[in-house]
Scaffold this motif. Structure first.
Motif, PDB file in Angstrom:
ATOM      1  N   ILE A  18       0.774  -1.197   0.021  1.00 34.12           N
ATOM      2  CA  ILE A  18       0.035   0.016   0.071  1.00 34.12           C
ATOM      3  C   ILE A  18       0.806   1.148  -0.146  1.00 34.12           C
ATOM      4  O   ILE A  18       0.274   2.155   0.165  1.00 34.12           O
ATOM      5  CB  ILE A  18      -0.957  -0.144   1.308  1.00 34.12           C
ATOM      6  N   VAL A  19       2.194   0.973  -0.258  1.00 34.51           N
ATOM      7  CA  VAL A  19       3.144   2.199  -0.255  1.00 34.51           C
ATOM      8  C   VAL A  19       2.712   3.201  -1.230  1.00 34.51           C
ATOM      9  O   VAL A  19       2.676   4.627  -1.124  1.00 34.51           O
ATOM     10  CB  VAL A  19       4.569   1.879  -0.210  1.00 34.51           C
ATOM     11  N   ARG A  40       0.660   2.611  10.863  1.00 36.90           N
ATOM     12  CA  ARG A  40      -0.303   3.405  10.019  1.00 36.90           C
ATOM     13  C   ARG A  40      -0.268   5.056  10.463  1.00 36.90           C
ATOM     14  O   ARG A  40       0.138   5.492  11.633  1.00 36.90           O
ATOM     15  CB  ARG A  40      -1.744   3.067  10.200  1.00 36.90           C
ATOM     16  N   VAL A  41      -0.510   5.856   9.470  1.00 46.14           N
ATOM     17  CA  VAL A  41      -0.804   7.245   9.734  1.00 46.14           C
ATOM     18  C   VAL A  41      -2.115   7.374  10.199  1.00 46.14           C
ATOM     19  O   VAL A  41      -3.050   6.747   9.321  1.00 46.14           O
ATOM     20  CB  VAL A  41      -0.265   8.190   8.726  1.00 46.14           C
ATOM     21  N   THR A  78      -5.250   9.803  10.445  1.00 46.03           N
ATOM     22  CA  THR A  78      -5.804  11.191  10.158  1.00 46.03           C
ATOM     23  C   THR A  78      -7.239  11.417  10.898  1.00 46.03           C
ATOM     24  O   THR A  78      -8.041  10.490  11.014  1.00 46.03           O
ATOM     25  CB  THR A  78      -5.808  11.407   8.864  1.00 46.03           C
ATOM     26  N   SER A  79      -7.499  12.586  11.354  1.00 47.01           N
ATOM     27  CA  SER A  79      -9.102  12.910  12.178  1.00 47.01           C
ATOM     28  C   SER A  79      -9.031  14.325  12.326  1.00 47.01           C
ATOM     29  O   SER A  79      -8.476  15.011  11.538  1.00 47.01           O
ATOM     30  CB  SER A  79      -9.028  12.119  13.284  1.00 47.01           C
ATOM     31  N   PRO A 138      -8.563  19.658  10.536  1.00 45.00           N
ATOM     32  CA  PRO A 138      -8.003  18.335  10.273  1.00 45.00           C
ATOM     33  C   PRO A 138      -6.556  18.294  11.024  1.00 45.00           C
ATOM     34  O   PRO A 138      -5.702  19.175  10.920  1.00 45.00           O
ATOM     35  CB  PRO A 138      -7.847  18.054   8.692  1.00 45.00           C
ATOM     36  N   LYS A 147      -3.118  14.944  11.636  1.00 43.15           N
ATOM     37  CA  LYS A 147      -2.608  13.614  11.427  1.00 43.15           C
ATOM     38  C   LYS A 147      -1.531  13.339  12.220  1.00 43.15           C
ATOM     39  O   LYS A 147      -0.899  14.323  12.878  1.00 43.15           O
ATOM     40  CB  LYS A 147      -2.008  13.798   9.746  1.00 43.15           C
ATOM     41  N   LYS A 207      -0.152  -0.265  14.480  1.00 42.35           N
ATOM     42  CA  LYS A 207      -1.789  -0.507  14.179  1.00 42.35           C
ATOM     43  C   LYS A 207      -2.672  -0.429  15.685  1.00 42.35           C
ATOM     44  O   LYS A 207      -3.670   0.001  15.581  1.00 42.35           O
ATOM     45  CB  LYS A 207      -1.952  -1.502  13.097  1.00 42.35           C
ATOM     46  N   ILE A 228      -4.155   2.759  17.215  1.00 44.74           N
ATOM     47  CA  ILE A 228      -4.940   3.720  16.322  1.00 44.74           C
ATOM     48  C   ILE A 228      -6.308   4.209  17.099  1.00 44.74           C
ATOM     49  O   ILE A 228      -6.303   5.393  17.332  1.00 44.74           O
ATOM     50  CB  ILE A 228      -5.532   2.995  15.116  1.00 44.74           C
ATOM     51  N   PHE A 229      -6.940   3.262  17.885  1.00 40.95           N
ATOM     52  CA  PHE A 229      -8.256   3.665  18.387  1.00 40.95           C
ATOM     53  C   PHE A 229      -7.667   4.498  19.779  1.00 40.95           C
ATOM     54  O   PHE A 229      -8.102   5.465  20.054  1.00 40.95           O
ATOM     55  CB  PHE A 229      -9.052   2.486  18.859  1.00 40.95           C
ATOM     56  N   MET A 250      -7.013   7.935  18.843  1.00 45.13           N
ATOM     57  CA  MET A 250      -8.090   8.692  18.506  1.00 45.13           C
ATOM     58  C   MET A 250      -8.913   9.272  19.519  1.00 45.13           C
ATOM     59  O   MET A 250      -9.264  10.510  19.666  1.00 45.13           O
ATOM     60  CB  MET A 250      -9.306   7.755  17.694  1.00 45.13           C
ATOM     61  N   THR A 262      -3.136  19.990   9.766  1.00 54.63           N
ATOM     62  CA  THR A 262      -2.802  19.828   8.302  1.00 54.63           C
ATOM     63  C   THR A 262      -3.389  20.955   7.544  1.00 54.63           C
ATOM     64  O   THR A 262      -3.174  20.744   6.350  1.00 54.63           O
ATOM     65  CB  THR A 262      -3.319  18.385   7.967  1.00 54.63           C
ATOM     66  N   ILE A 302      -9.257  14.538   4.259  1.00 58.11           N
ATOM     67  CA  ILE A 302      -8.456  14.705   5.285  1.00 58.11           C
ATOM     68  C   ILE A 302      -7.360  13.501   5.528  1.00 58.11           C
ATOM     69  O   ILE A 302      -6.401  13.547   6.167  1.00 58.11           O
ATOM     70  CB  ILE A 302      -9.041  15.185   6.904  1.00 58.11           C
ATOM     71  N   THR A 325      -1.621  14.960   3.271  1.00 60.90           N
ATOM     72  CA  THR A 325      -3.421  14.945   3.512  1.00 60.90           C
ATOM     73  C   THR A 325      -3.749  15.736   2.337  1.00 60.90           C
ATOM     74  O   THR A 325      -2.882  16.595   1.753  1.00 60.90           O
ATOM     75  CB  THR A 325      -3.822  15.489   4.791  1.00 60.90           C
ATOM     76  N   GLU A 335      -3.116  19.687   3.165  1.00 58.20           N
ATOM     77  CA  GLU A 335      -1.744  19.938   3.125  1.00 58.20           C
ATOM     78  C   GLU A 335      -1.421  20.050   1.540  1.00 58.20           C
ATOM     79  O   GLU A 335      -0.659  21.284   1.352  1.00 58.20           O
ATOM     80  CB  GLU A 335      -0.974  18.811   3.713  1.00 58.20           C
ATOM     81  N   ARG A 391     -13.398   6.355   8.157  1.00 55.51           N
ATOM     82  CA  ARG A 391     -13.444   7.404   8.803  1.00 55.51           C
ATOM     83  C   ARG A 391     -14.721   6.928   9.871  1.00 55.51           C
ATOM     84  O   ARG A 391     -14.612   7.509  10.933  1.00 55.51           O
ATOM     85  CB  ARG A 391     -13.962   8.204   7.863  1.00 55.51           C
ATOM     86  N   ARG A 432      -4.773   0.302  -2.033  1.00 60.64           N
ATOM     87  CA  ARG A 432      -4.302   0.492  -0.837  1.00 60.64           C
ATOM     88  C   ARG A 432      -5.270   0.974   0.039  1.00 60.64           C
ATOM     89  O   ARG A 432      -5.403   0.982   1.224  1.00 60.64           O
ATOM     90  CB  ARG A 432      -3.162   1.749  -1.016  1.00 60.64           C
TER      91      ARG A 432
END
Ligand SMILES: Cc1cc2nc3c(=O)[nH]c(=O)nc-3n(C[C@H](O)[C@H](O)[C@H](O)COP(=O)(O)OP(=O)(O)OC[C@H]3O[C@@H](n4cnc5c(N)ncnc54)[C@H](O)[C@@H]3O)c2cc1C
Ligand code: SF4
Lengths: 116, 428
Positions: A7-8, A46-47, A49-50, A63, A65, A72, A75-76, A79, A111, B49, B63, B66, B177, B200
């Motif tokens: 997924i890169v 993972r990165v 974002t929210s 926003p 990040k 992984k 993540i929660f 958040m 961001t 985002i 993002t 950005e 999301r 991805r």
């Protein structure tokens, strides 16, 4: 042997990772894929974002990040750290919102710019 | 807006409009106006985002906000005029001038003259699918992009138990999301036997959160009084008809539709711009000029892009071409024109035609295939029986736009005015 999709980058190479043979990766088109394939099995990151609340005239949310990938499983928990954040403009891209997210060493950063 | 005669007016200030305006400026224009109907610059990127933008162009993952921010920064102090909260409502093409009709609360109705126009209006979501689903019409059915705007920009939570119809990128992104915001996403349901989204996104948005993706399935009924309460999902056969006996029921309060985007070309049509039915965008030449002299197009208004990086490159090319048009005048000697025809294995190409004399070193052609090619294959260009160029690919999918560079020397070899493009499996 495990098969995964890299997924890169959007090319999405189909990787084969051999856990029995020192996590040897095949099917990648560049070395980023090789690194990803190994890491994805050893410790996936993972990165995240929210958005967070902001007292702005333009938008109610801003926003954010993580400035690095985080494990992984964090993540929660990451958040949940954002729920209590309230920003006041002016803010600039890169401003730090939360330090050391869930012990990962990564920060949540803004961001977008919001002047007012 | 300070003047009534511009060299260039750019319609839309998403990544396409921003890059096009900056590039036109770099290539010598000084009187440029960008018109945006929203209250801020950046277009759709403001609500995207998530990260994943800019890998090709900036070599790093940004993002959406950005990515937009980098171009907005460059615009400041560039001398390019920008107006927001202004909607272009009509476009006319004349011989020397093009007339842009715009409307805003601040300035009312205005007719603005310019030498060249760049169309950069982006696209909107398909809604037709929503209308075809049988059942009641309760609240809780959203287009995925609209949902994205509610959640990411307005900070509103739109539902707790969600099902997603369509596996386009926006739907996938919204599956993650909504999950991160505490909703339960029960499934993503796709009519076709493959996903239209990027790999991805399937991995990062569905697999990461154990959200199942059901290919060759669709929603066949939506029930609920005021709010959605239950949907029926059914498997479909090769002809996309629901198979009786495969019904599964999901108790959900929200249905998100991610069934594709269509370029927004009402203005283009009014100006007489020829629209290609394959892309739903303007038919363009090698320099992104449309069938109408002095009107150029780039970004999602031209064809739906999955990568903003290509939007930027394409828009820079459009800006450069518009600058050349204004400074050097229209082409006088058109020379050899080749139309690029698609065989059934290719859904479309951009550009659709090339004026060979205008190609410097090589011509970049974007195209989409219409099925998944898992074996090594070739993108083949032929003029009748002769192979003009051949490009090898290990993997191709409709969700991922392909591009090739055809050298000028090869274009010079084309006999006649047609170049046919097809996909062929490599011989082993
Ligand atoms: C939900 C979503 C997720 C995406 N995710 C990714 C991703 O992860 N990675 C990636 O690389 N790419 C992604 N993309 C693709 C990329 O963001 C788009 O291809 C790109 O934003 C298109 O840019 P644009 O300028 O053509 O259109 P837009 O960004 O839509 O901009 C068009 C602008 O024109 C304005 N406009 C329209 N009509 C008028 C009018 N009549 N008068 C005045 N103004 C007008 C609109 O208000 C808008 O601001 C995504 C796209 C979407 C929709
Ligand atoms: S292996 Fe390299 S080229 Fe292939 S998807 Fe991964 S990053 Fe992209």
């Amino acid at each position: 042997m495990k098969t995964l999709i890299c997924i890169v980058c959007p090319r999405g190479c189909h990787l084969n990772v051999d856990e029995e043979n020192d996590y040897k990766v095949t099917g990648h088109h560049c070395e980023k894929g090789e690194i990803y394939g190994r890491n994805e099995l050893l410790h996936p990151v993972r990165v995240v974002t929210s958005t967070v609340k902001v007292k702005s005239n333009i938008h109610p949310r801003c926003p954010v990040k993580t400035d690095q990938s985080i494990p992984k499983e964090n993540i929660f928990p990451a958040m949940r750290l954002l729920d209590s954040v309230l920003l006041t403009p002016p803010i600039k891209r890169g401003d730090v919102v939360v330090d050391d997210v869930a012990g990962s060493g990564a920060c949540f950063v803004v961001t977008r710019d919001l002047d007012t | 807006m300070t003047r009534q005669d511009y060299e260039l007016i750019v319609i839309g200030a998403g990544p396409a409009g921003l890059a096009a305006a900056l590039s036109a400026k770099q290539h010598g224009l000084s009187r440029i106006l960008v018109i945006e109907r929203d209250k801020e610059l950046g277009g759709i990127l403001n609500q995207c985002i998530h990260n994943g933008f800019g890998l090709h162009y900036f070599g790093e993952e940004l993002t959406g906000p950005e990515y937009a921010g980098r171009f907005i920064d460059q615009l400041e102090g560039s001398g390019i005029e920008i107006v927001c909260d202004t909607m272009v409502i009509h476009l006319e093409n004349g011989d020397d001038w093009r007339i842009v009709h715009a409307m805003s609360t601040e300035n009312g109705y205005q007719c603005l003259k310019c030498r060249a126009v760049i169309l950069a209006m982006g696209c909107r979501e398909r809604t037709r699918f929503a209308i075809q689903i049988p059942g009641s019409r309760p609240a809780g059915i959203f287009n995925a992009g609209t949902a994205q705007r509610y959640v990411n920009i307005e900070g509103k939570m739109i539902g707790r138990r969600v099902i997603i119809l369509g596996s386009g990128d926006i739907g996938l992104i919204m599956a993650r999301r909504m999950t991160l915001e505490g909703a339960k996403v029960l499934a993503c349901v796709e009519l076709l036997p493959y996903s239209g989204g990027l790999n991805r996104n399937i991995v990062q948005c569905l697999h990461d959160y154990d959200i199942p993706l059901y290919l060759s399935h669709t929603i066949t009924n939506i029930e609920g009084r005021n709010r959605v309460q239950r949907v029926t999902v059914q498997q479909v056969d090769e002809n996309r008809r629901p198979i009786p006996g495969t019904e599964t029921y999901y108790d959900v309060d929200t249905v998100l539709l991610s069934v594709g985007l269509i370029p927004e070309n009402e203005l283009s049509r009014e100006a007489g711009v020829k629209i290609d039915r394959r892309t739903s965008g303007p038919f363009v030449y090698e320099n992104l000029e449309t069938s109408e002299k002095g009107i150029f197009a780039c970004g999602n208004v031209l064809h739906v892009h999955d990568l903003v990086d290509y939007v930027t490159e394409e828009s820079q090319a459009a800006g450069k071409a518009a600058a050349a048009f204004v400074l050097d005048g229209a082409l006088t000697d058109i020379g050899h024109v080749i139309e690029i025809k698609t065989e059934p294995t290719v859904s479309y190409t951009v550009p659709q035609a090339v004026r060979v004399n205008e190609v410097a070193k090589s011509l970049r052609i974007f195209l989409r295939v219409n099925k998944i090619w898992e074996e090594t294959s070739h993108i083949v260009f032929r003029d009748g029986d002769n192979v003009i160029a051949r490009f090898k690919r290990d993997y191709m999918a409709p969700g991922e736009m392909e591009n090739v560079n055809v050298p000028r020397v090869l274009l010079d070899r084309v006999k006649g005015d047609m170049l046919y493009v097809s996909i062929e499996e490599a011989q082993r």
